[in-house]
Design a protein around this motif. Structure first.
Motif, mmCIF file in Angstrom:
data_model
loop_
_atom_site.group_PDB
_atom_site.id
_atom_site.type_symbol
_atom_site.label_atom_id
_atom_site.label_comp_id
_atom_site.label_asym_id
_atom_site.label_seq_id
_atom_site.Cartn_x
_atom_site.Cartn_y
_atom_site.Cartn_z
ATOM 1 N N ASN A 103 1.380 -1.049 -0.500
ATOM 2 C CA ASN A 103 -0.117 -0.183 -0.279
ATOM 3 C C ASN A 103 1.215 1.153 0.088
ATOM 4 O O ASN A 103 0.802 2.122 0.379
ATOM 5 C CB ASN A 103 -0.827 -0.202 1.074
ATOM 6 C CG ASN A 103 -2.051 -0.786 1.057
ATOM 7 O OD1 ASN A 103 -2.883 -1.555 0.124
ATOM 8 N ND2 ASN A 103 -2.342 -2.159 2.050
ATOM 9 N N THR A 104 1.314 1.394 -0.563
ATOM 10 C CA THR A 104 2.875 2.428 -0.550
ATOM 11 C C THR A 104 3.092 2.452 -1.988
ATOM 12 O O THR A 104 3.806 1.581 -2.918
ATOM 13 C CB THR A 104 4.408 2.659 0.144
ATOM 14 O OG1 THR A 104 3.726 2.374 1.259
ATOM 15 C CG2 THR A 104 4.792 3.572 0.348
ATOM 16 N N PRO A 105 3.214 3.893 -2.448
ATOM 17 C CA PRO A 105 3.300 4.205 -4.168
ATOM 18 C C PRO A 105 5.496 3.383 -4.291
ATOM 19 O O PRO A 105 6.040 3.958 -2.603
ATOM 20 C CB PRO A 105 4.136 5.645 -4.098
ATOM 21 C CG PRO A 105 2.703 6.404 -3.421
ATOM 22 C CD PRO A 105 3.035 4.985 -1.783
ATOM 23 N N THR A 106 5.637 2.630 -5.193
ATOM 24 C CA THR A 106 7.090 2.086 -4.735
ATOM 25 C C THR A 106 7.342 2.268 -6.532
ATOM 26 O O THR A 106 6.656 1.831 -6.955
ATOM 27 C CB THR A 106 6.195 0.688 -4.237
ATOM 28 O OG1 THR A 106 6.408 -0.230 -3.219
ATOM 29 C CG2 THR A 106 8.117 0.048 -4.371
ATOM 30 N N THR A 107 8.863 2.794 -6.254
ATOM 31 C CA THR A 107 9.666 2.920 -7.586
ATOM 32 C C THR A 107 9.951 0.994 -7.953
ATOM 33 O O THR A 107 10.434 0.638 -7.582
ATOM 34 C CB THR A 107 10.716 2.695 -8.335
ATOM 35 O OG1 THR A 107 10.498 4.746 -7.850
ATOM 36 C CG2 THR A 107 11.597 3.115 -9.355
ATOM 37 N N LEU A 108 9.222 0.153 -9.425
ATOM 38 C CA LEU A 108 9.744 -0.777 -9.412
ATOM 39 C C LEU A 108 9.882 -1.278 -10.782
ATOM 40 O O LEU A 108 10.441 -0.544 -11.419
ATOM 41 C CB LEU A 108 8.645 -1.894 -9.241
ATOM 42 C CG LEU A 108 7.285 -1.711 -9.000
ATOM 43 C CD1 LEU A 108 5.751 -2.130 -9.025
ATOM 44 C CD2 LEU A 108 7.824 -2.554 -7.085
ATOM 45 N N ALA A 109 11.041 -2.361 -10.722
ATOM 46 C CA ALA A 109 11.682 -2.561 -11.366
ATOM 47 C C ALA A 109 11.724 -4.390 -12.444
ATOM 48 O O ALA A 109 11.444 -4.915 -11.444
ATOM 49 C CB ALA A 109 13.437 -2.879 -11.251
ATOM 50 N N VAL A 123 10.665 -6.563 -8.596
ATOM 51 C CA VAL A 123 11.630 -6.005 -7.816
ATOM 52 C C VAL A 123 11.402 -4.206 -6.982
ATOM 53 O O VAL A 123 11.372 -3.689 -7.756
ATOM 54 C CB VAL A 123 13.149 -6.314 -7.912
ATOM 55 C CG1 VAL A 123 13.915 -5.900 -7.036
ATOM 56 C CG2 VAL A 123 13.311 -7.664 -8.415
ATOM 57 N N ALA A 124 11.482 -4.495 -5.706
ATOM 58 C CA ALA A 124 10.957 -2.822 -5.250
ATOM 59 C C ALA A 124 12.720 -2.461 -5.020
ATOM 60 O O ALA A 124 13.915 -3.126 -3.964
ATOM 61 C CB ALA A 124 10.026 -3.025 -3.942
ATOM 62 N N VAL A 125 12.092 -0.872 -5.616
ATOM 63 C CA VAL A 125 13.661 -0.878 -5.709
ATOM 64 C C VAL A 125 13.514 0.521 -4.141
ATOM 65 O O VAL A 125 14.423 0.332 -3.880
ATOM 66 C CB VAL A 125 13.724 0.013 -7.296
ATOM 67 C CG1 VAL A 125 15.659 0.616 -7.034
ATOM 68 C CG2 VAL A 125 14.062 -0.977 -8.275
ATOM 69 N N ILE A 126 12.491 1.414 -4.708
ATOM 70 C CA ILE A 126 12.516 2.688 -3.625
ATOM 71 C C ILE A 126 11.382 2.161 -2.949
ATOM 72 O O ILE A 126 10.237 2.637 -4.080
ATOM 73 C CB ILE A 126 12.827 3.520 -4.039
ATOM 74 C CG1 ILE A 126 14.558 3.788 -4.314
ATOM 75 C CG2 ILE A 126 12.488 4.800 -2.944
ATOM 76 C CD1 ILE A 126 14.594 4.692 -4.713
ATOM 77 N N ARG A 127 10.601 2.547 -2.269
ATOM 78 C CA ARG A 127 8.983 2.815 -1.365
ATOM 79 C C ARG A 127 9.643 3.979 -0.835
ATOM 80 O O ARG A 127 10.263 5.078 -0.461
ATOM 81 C CB ARG A 127 9.310 1.849 -0.262
ATOM 82 C CG ARG A 127 9.227 0.754 -0.821
ATOM 83 C CD ARG A 127 8.499 -0.297 0.321
ATOM 84 N NE ARG A 127 7.323 -0.524 0.949
ATOM 85 C CZ ARG A 127 6.907 -0.391 1.977
ATOM 86 N NH1 ARG A 127 7.596 0.045 3.043
ATOM 87 N NH2 ARG A 127 5.937 -0.007 2.366
#
Length: 195
Positions: free
Chosen positions: A32-38, A45-49
């Motif tokens: 439930n958090t905006p996340t930069t995904l790769a 893969v979650a890069v940055i939450r």
């Protein structure tokens, strides 16, 4: 004394011509958090939450930052400059930033995002990327006191996330306008706080 550790890695993100038009980095939701995904060969893969509301007063909500920075990750990936993440000083904004570099001990070639004023750039980058200094499989390089993160190794060492996460393609139109000069001053964060 200079501490210089370089760790080699295999490529974590495929760059084949058949997949060139498919985004590798996007903004989505994870826990439930905006996340930069790769998108890697193994899955997402979650890069940055993006959890901090520090820049909301200037129009940069966690979702807006996720969208903008995810599109920059994609841009740097496509132009071949997403080799290492490090920190630097942006002379224009006069603030610490997270940026891309071609190799350890080299200067930034592109800015990803600004850090909170007063934060420790190296520690903040490690915390954002969820890295521990003593873990043996980390894609972490240190030159003097500057941190360099090998992105290929980082992506290969991260667990994939659940397929129940939603993913959205980054849009350059979602970035808010830069802060105006009349914006109220932001409160000073604690020195080691992550934004």
């Amino acid at each position: 004394m200079t501490l210089f550790i370089v760790v080699s890695a295999t490529v974590g993100v495929s760059r084949s011509p058949a997949q060139a038009s498919e985004p590798r980095f996007s903004c989505g939701q994870n826990q439930n958090t905006p996340t930069t995904l790769a998108k890697t060969k193994q899955g997402f893969v979650a890069v940055i939450r993006w959890t901090s509301d520090h820049f909301v007063g200037s129009g940069w909500t966690p979702e807006a930052r996720c969208q903008r920075v995810s599109s920059l990750f994609e841009q740097y990936y496509r132009d071949g400059s997403l080799n290492y993440l490090t920190t630097g000083w942006d002379k224009e904004s006069r603030q610490n930033v997270v940026c891309v570099a071609p190799a350890p001990a080299q200067k930034c070639t592109g800015v990803l995002f600004t850090l909170k004023p007063g934060s420790n750039p190296g520690r903040t980058l490690q915390k954002l990327m969820d890295l521990r200094v003593r873990a043996s499989s980390n894609p972490l390089n240190e030159t003097h006191r500057r941190i360099y993160i090998n992105m290929d190794q980082f992506l290969n060492s991260r667990p994939t996330i659940s397929s129940t996460s939603t993913h959205s393609v980054p849009s350059e139109n979602t970035a808010p306008s830069p802060p105006s000069e009349t914006s109220p001053p932001s409160p000073q964060p604690q020195p080691d706080a992550i934004w």
